[in-house]
Design an enzyme around this catalytic site. Structure first.
Site, mmCIF file in Angstrom:
data_model
loop_
_atom_site.group_PDB
_atom_site.id
_atom_site.type_symbol
_atom_site.label_atom_id
_atom_site.label_comp_id
_atom_site.label_asym_id
_atom_site.label_seq_id
_atom_site.Cartn_x
_atom_site.Cartn_y
_atom_site.Cartn_z
ATOM 1 N N ARG A 217 5.230 -16.940 13.190
ATOM 2 C CA ARG A 217 6.138 -15.815 13.366
ATOM 3 C C ARG A 217 6.800 -15.818 14.730
ATOM 4 O O ARG A 217 7.587 -14.915 15.043
ATOM 5 C CB ARG A 217 5.342 -14.532 13.220
ATOM 6 C CG ARG A 217 5.821 -13.682 12.046
ATOM 7 C CD ARG A 217 4.889 -12.514 11.899
ATOM 8 N NE ARG A 217 5.405 -11.446 11.113
ATOM 9 C CZ ARG A 217 4.944 -11.117 9.911
ATOM 10 N NH1 ARG A 217 4.035 -11.842 9.328
ATOM 11 N NH2 ARG A 217 5.427 -10.062 9.303
ATOM 12 N N ARG B 4 8.525 0.974 -1.091
ATOM 13 C CA ARG B 4 7.494 0.199 -1.785
ATOM 14 C C ARG B 4 6.098 0.810 -1.635
ATOM 15 O O ARG B 4 5.814 1.527 -0.680
ATOM 16 C CB ARG B 4 7.502 -1.260 -1.336
ATOM 17 C CG ARG B 4 6.777 -1.539 -0.055
ATOM 18 C CD ARG B 4 6.713 -3.033 0.219
ATOM 19 N NE ARG B 4 6.097 -3.286 1.514
ATOM 20 C CZ ARG B 4 5.946 -4.488 2.024
ATOM 21 N NH1 ARG B 4 6.389 -5.559 1.385
ATOM 22 N NH2 ARG B 4 5.373 -4.647 3.202
ATOM 23 N N LYS C 249 8.453 -12.296 1.034
ATOM 24 C CA LYS C 249 7.593 -13.452 1.337
ATOM 25 C C LYS C 249 6.290 -13.405 0.530
ATOM 26 O O LYS C 249 5.903 -14.382 -0.089
ATOM 27 C CB LYS C 249 7.226 -13.485 2.832
ATOM 28 C CG LYS C 249 8.373 -13.639 3.776
ATOM 29 C CD LYS C 249 7.894 -13.846 5.216
ATOM 30 C CE LYS C 249 7.128 -12.672 5.790
ATOM 31 N NZ LYS C 249 7.946 -11.464 6.007
ATOM 32 N N ARG D 190 9.511 -3.143 13.373
ATOM 33 C CA ARG D 190 9.144 -4.464 12.850
ATOM 34 C C ARG D 190 10.376 -5.346 12.740
ATOM 35 O O ARG D 190 10.317 -6.551 13.018
ATOM 36 C CB ARG D 190 8.463 -4.322 11.475
ATOM 37 C CG ARG D 190 7.100 -3.662 11.566
ATOM 38 C CD ARG D 190 6.599 -3.235 10.199
ATOM 39 N NE ARG D 190 6.180 -4.362 9.379
ATOM 40 C CZ ARG D 190 5.979 -4.272 8.061
ATOM 41 N NH1 ARG D 190 6.181 -3.135 7.438
ATOM 42 N NH2 ARG D 190 5.595 -5.329 7.388
ATOM 43 N N ARG E 120 1.875 1.753 2.928
ATOM 44 C CA ARG E 120 1.290 1.194 4.151
ATOM 45 C C ARG E 120 1.824 1.982 5.350
ATOM 46 O O ARG E 120 2.999 2.327 5.393
ATOM 47 C CB ARG E 120 1.696 -0.283 4.296
ATOM 48 C CG ARG E 120 0.871 -1.193 3.417
ATOM 49 C CD ARG E 120 1.432 -2.584 3.314
ATOM 50 N NE ARG E 120 1.934 -3.160 4.547
ATOM 51 C CZ ARG E 120 2.407 -4.408 4.641
ATOM 52 N NH1 ARG E 120 2.416 -5.195 3.580
ATOM 53 N NH2 ARG E 120 2.855 -4.876 5.784
#
Ligand code: AMP
Length: 194
Positions: A79, A110, A9, A151, A140
């Site tokens: 969301r 990532r 996204k 998540r 992260r």
């Protein structure tokens, strides 16, 4: 832009915003800015984000509502159904479809730049841990595998119902996003007649 965590996204939104002059609004980036400011609100947000949970709707709606102007690409908002019901003025919803296993692999590999926010995957990772802009790359906290699984669970439970919600309104464009970046970008442009 609608899709699971790690569906791209943010990356597709950034490119489209730059190329076509849309304003890119990422709720994740706005929340990370608040977290790095070191405020008490930022700490509350961090606790939720690091647990793979959503931050409260009221806060999200206030943050995004204050910034919406002109033609925007909304990345990470809405969301859940409550957020979607409050967002009236929406032209198209691009749903980036990627299987869970691919998301887990992409996200745990990532890295993000501390300075410019650029995201690198395994295929475009620069040697050393430095971004092209000179910033340091980091993982992260919410990209660690156990959090990614949380998540995803949150996504399936709260965000996935938006697929039917927007499909029934005739606004949904489903894109197979399990391919390399440029191919998927072309699919999105074509589907949006850009
Ligand atoms: P993202 O960078 O879009 O993956 O967002 C990172 C995290 O911020 C998410 O896992 C949520 O905890 C939180 N977040 C982002 N957007 C929203 C939203 N619209 N509503 C609630 N929480 C959000």
């Amino acid at each position: 832009m609608l899709g699971p965590v790690g569906s791209g996204k943010g990356s597709y939104s950034k490119v489209l915003a730059k190329e076509y002059g849309f304003k890119h609004l990422s709720t994740g980036d706005l929340l990370r800015e608040e977290i790095s400011s070191g405020s008490a609100l930022g700490q509350d947000i961090k606790n939720k984000v690091d647990a793979g949970e959503f931050v409260p709707d009221d806060l999200m709606i206030e943050m995004i509502g204050n910034r919406m102007e002109g033609d925007c690409i909304l990345d990470g908002f809405p969301r859940n159904l409550k957020q979607a019901e409050l967002l009236k003025d929406i032209d198209k919803v691009v749903f980036l479809d990627v299987p869970d296993e691919v998301v887990i692999e992409r996200l745990t590999q990532r890295r993000m730049c501390k300075k410019c926010g650029r995201i690198y995957g395994l295929n475009d990772m620069p040697s050393g841990s430095t971004c092209e802009c000179g910033g340091e790359l980091y993982q992260r906290d919410d990209d660690k595998e156990e959090v990614v699984r949380e998540r995803l669970e949150t996504y399936h439970r709260l965000t996935e119902p938006l697929i039917d919600f927007y499909s029934e309104k005739g606004l949904l464009i489903k894109i197979n996003a399990n391919d390399n970046f440029d191919i998927v970008l072309e699919r999105i442009k074509e589907a949006l007649s850009l």
